[in-house]
Design a protein around this motif. Structure first.
Motif, PDB file in Angstrom:
ATOM      1  N   UNK A   1      -2.093   5.415 -14.506  1.00 30.57           N
ATOM      2  CA  UNK A   1      -3.089   4.542 -14.781  1.00 30.57           C
ATOM      3  C   UNK A   1      -2.665   3.094 -14.037  1.00 30.57           C
ATOM      4  N   UNK A   2      -1.627   2.952 -13.159  1.00 36.02           N
ATOM      5  CA  UNK A   2      -1.493   1.743 -12.622  1.00 36.02           C
ATOM      6  C   UNK A   2      -2.240   1.568 -11.517  1.00 36.02           C
ATOM      7  N   UNK A   3      -2.788   0.599 -11.170  1.00 33.83           N
ATOM      8  CA  UNK A   3      -4.046   0.426  -9.847  1.00 33.83           C
ATOM      9  C   UNK A   3      -2.636   0.494  -8.673  1.00 33.83           C
ATOM     10  N   UNK A   4      -2.930   1.584  -7.785  1.00 40.43           N
ATOM     11  CA  UNK A   4      -2.017   1.497  -6.911  1.00 40.43           C
ATOM     12  C   UNK A   4      -2.295   1.200  -5.368  1.00 40.43           C
ATOM     13  N   UNK A   5      -3.857   1.265  -5.074  1.00 38.87           N
ATOM     14  CA  UNK A   5      -4.425   0.881  -3.762  1.00 38.87           C
ATOM     15  C   UNK A   5      -5.584   0.256  -4.112  1.00 38.87           C
ATOM     16  N   UNK A   6      -6.439   0.115  -2.910  1.00 40.03           N
ATOM     17  CA  UNK A   6      -7.712  -0.192  -2.849  1.00 40.03           C
ATOM     18  C   UNK A   6      -8.608   0.439  -1.773  1.00 40.03           C
ATOM     19  N   UNK A   7      -9.702   0.848  -2.149  1.00 38.90           N
ATOM     20  CA  UNK A   7     -10.559   1.931  -1.385  1.00 38.90           C
ATOM     21  C   UNK A   7     -11.687   0.770  -0.589  1.00 38.90           C
ATOM     22  N   UNK A   8     -11.662   0.960   0.416  1.00 38.27           N
ATOM     23  CA  UNK A   8     -12.981   0.252   1.174  1.00 38.27           C
ATOM     24  C   UNK A   8     -13.755   1.342   2.166  1.00 38.27           C
ATOM     25  N   UNK A   9     -15.055   1.398   1.534  1.00 37.08           N
ATOM     26  CA  UNK A   9     -15.986   1.954   2.501  1.00 37.08           C
ATOM     27  C   UNK A   9     -16.762   1.253   3.684  1.00 37.08           C
ATOM     28  N   UNK A  10     -16.223   2.141   4.991  1.00 39.97           N
ATOM     29  CA  UNK A  10     -16.753   1.417   6.112  1.00 39.97           C
ATOM     30  C   UNK A  10     -17.431   2.562   6.978  1.00 39.97           C
ATOM     31  N   UNK A  11     -18.381   1.984   7.789  1.00 38.42           N
ATOM     32  CA  UNK A  11     -19.181   2.711   8.744  1.00 38.42           C
ATOM     33  C   UNK A  11     -18.280   2.764   9.860  1.00 38.42           C
TER      34      UNK A  11
ATOM     35  N   UNK B   1     -19.314   7.782   7.543  1.00 39.35           N
ATOM     36  CA  UNK B   1     -18.583   6.703   6.910  1.00 39.35           C
ATOM     37  C   UNK B   1     -17.211   7.339   6.742  1.00 39.35           C
ATOM     38  N   UNK B   2     -15.930   6.296   6.450  1.00 39.64           N
ATOM     39  CA  UNK B   2     -14.836   6.677   6.037  1.00 39.64           C
ATOM     40  C   UNK B   2     -14.414   5.704   4.956  1.00 39.64           C
TER      41      UNK B   2
ATOM     42  N   UNK C   1       6.414  -6.613  -5.450  1.00 44.09           N
ATOM     43  CA  UNK C   1       7.302  -5.492  -5.509  1.00 44.09           C
ATOM     44  C   UNK C   1       7.689  -4.950  -4.268  1.00 44.09           C
ATOM     45  N   UNK C   2       7.156  -5.577  -3.113  1.00 43.70           N
ATOM     46  CA  UNK C   2       7.390  -4.681  -1.916  1.00 43.70           C
ATOM     47  C   UNK C   2       6.651  -3.246  -1.754  1.00 43.70           C
ATOM     48  N   UNK C   3       5.694  -3.111  -2.404  1.00 45.21           N
ATOM     49  CA  UNK C   3       5.096  -1.671  -2.403  1.00 45.21           C
ATOM     50  C   UNK C   3       3.983  -1.710  -1.345  1.00 45.21           C
ATOM     51  N   UNK C   4       3.941  -0.720  -0.577  1.00 46.10           N
ATOM     52  CA  UNK C   4       2.979  -0.462   0.644  1.00 46.10           C
ATOM     53  C   UNK C   4       2.528   0.778   0.702  1.00 46.10           C
ATOM     54  N   UNK C   5       1.642   0.958   1.668  1.00 47.94           N
ATOM     55  CA  UNK C   5       1.174   2.264   2.008  1.00 47.94           C
ATOM     56  C   UNK C   5       1.728   2.649   3.445  1.00 47.94           C
ATOM     57  N   UNK C   6       2.377   3.850   3.500  1.00 46.29           N
ATOM     58  CA  UNK C   6       2.975   4.212   4.680  1.00 46.29           C
ATOM     59  C   UNK C   6       1.815   4.222   5.975  1.00 46.29           C
ATOM     60  N   UNK C   7       0.857   4.639   5.900  1.00 44.04           N
ATOM     61  CA  UNK C   7      -0.355   4.704   7.134  1.00 44.04           C
ATOM     62  C   UNK C   7      -1.111   4.011   6.748  1.00 44.04           C
ATOM     63  N   UNK C   8      -1.032   2.788   6.506  1.00 46.43           N
ATOM     64  CA  UNK C   8      -2.047   1.825   6.176  1.00 46.43           C
ATOM     65  C   UNK C   8      -2.735   1.173   7.233  1.00 46.43           C
ATOM     66  N   UNK C   9      -4.105   1.108   7.298  1.00 45.18           N
ATOM     67  CA  UNK C   9      -4.856   1.740   6.267  1.00 45.18           C
ATOM     68  C   UNK C   9      -4.835   3.462   6.493  1.00 45.18           C
ATOM     69  N   UNK C  10      -4.829   4.024   5.256  1.00 45.78           N
ATOM     70  CA  UNK C  10      -5.117   5.504   5.543  1.00 45.78           C
ATOM     71  C   UNK C  10      -6.924   5.749   5.536  1.00 45.78           C
ATOM     72  N   UNK C  11      -7.323   6.970   6.302  1.00 45.52           N
ATOM     73  CA  UNK C  11      -8.426   7.272   6.386  1.00 45.52           C
ATOM     74  C   UNK C  11      -8.679   8.510   5.635  1.00 45.52           C
ATOM     75  N   UNK C  12      -9.827   8.421   4.952  1.00 45.45           N
ATOM     76  CA  UNK C  12     -10.624   9.646   4.206  1.00 45.45           C
ATOM     77  C   UNK C  12     -11.542   9.895   5.158  1.00 45.45           C
TER      78      UNK C  12
END
Length: 144
Positions: free
Chosen positions: A106-116, A56-57, A70-81
Motif C-alpha cells: 500500500x505504500x506510494x512508490x512512484x508517480x505516473x505522468x500521462x504524456x503525449x 500517449x505514454x 530514504x534514497x529510493x529511486x527508479x532505475x530507469x527513470x523515467x520508465x515508459x509504459x
C-alpha cells in the motif's frame, strides 16, 4: 482523458495528491513487505493493468519524498509504459542509500505522468543547420 484500467490490487486507483499535481501516486501491491538492501533493486508490483491510448505514454517517475528521505529511486527513470503494453504495471525501485528500506504493501512508490508523444521518421541528410552552440556538448554552456 479516460484510461481503461484493471485494478487487481486491494488499494485505490492511483490519484493526484493535490489539485494541481502532475503525477498520480501509485501504490505497491505486496503479499508481504520487500526489504531493499543498499544498492539493491526490485520490481514492485502494483496490481494495475492499463490500456493507454495510442499517441500517449505513461511515465513512471520517482516520488520526491522517498528519494529525499530514504534514497529510493527508479532505475530507469523515467520508465515508459507504451500504448501496446498490457501486462501489470511494476515499478523498478532501487535503494541508493546506505540503509535498508522496507517497502510496505500500500505504500506510494512512484508517480505516473500521462504524456503525449510523437512518432517520427528519420530524414537522412549530409548536413545540419548551423546554431550558435554548434557541437558544444557537456558543460559547454557553463562558465568559461
Amino acid at each position: 482523458m479516460q484510461i481503461p484500467v484493471i485494478n487487481q490490487s486491494k488499494h485505490p486507483l492511483p490519484e493526484y495528491q493535490t489539485a494541481h499535481a502532475a503525477g498520480l501516486d501509485v501504490r505497491a501491491n505486496l503479499p508481504q513487505p520487500i526489504t531493499l538492501k543498499p544498492l539493491q533493486r526490485a520490481l514492485i508490483p502494483t496490481g494495475l493493468f492499463l490500456e493507454i491510448p495510442v499517441g500517449y505514454e505513461v511515465q513512471v517517475r520517482p516520488r520526491s519524498g522517498l528519494a529525499y528521505k530514504h534514497g529510493i529511486g527508479i532505475v530507469n527513470s523515467p520508465g515508459t509504459i507504451d500504448a501496446d503494453y498490457r501486462g501489470e504495471l511494476q515499478v523498478l525501485l532501487v535503494n541508493l542509500s546506505d540503509q535498508e528500506f522496507v517497502v510496505q504493501d500500500g505504500e506510494r512508490v512512484a508517480q505516473l505522468i500521462v504524456a503525449r508523444h510523437e512518432t517520427i521518421t528519420w530524414q537522412p541528410t549530409e548536413t545540419l543547420s548551423e546554431t550558435q552552440r554548434g557541437t558544444g556538448g557537456y558543460g559547454s554552456t557553463g562558465v568559461r
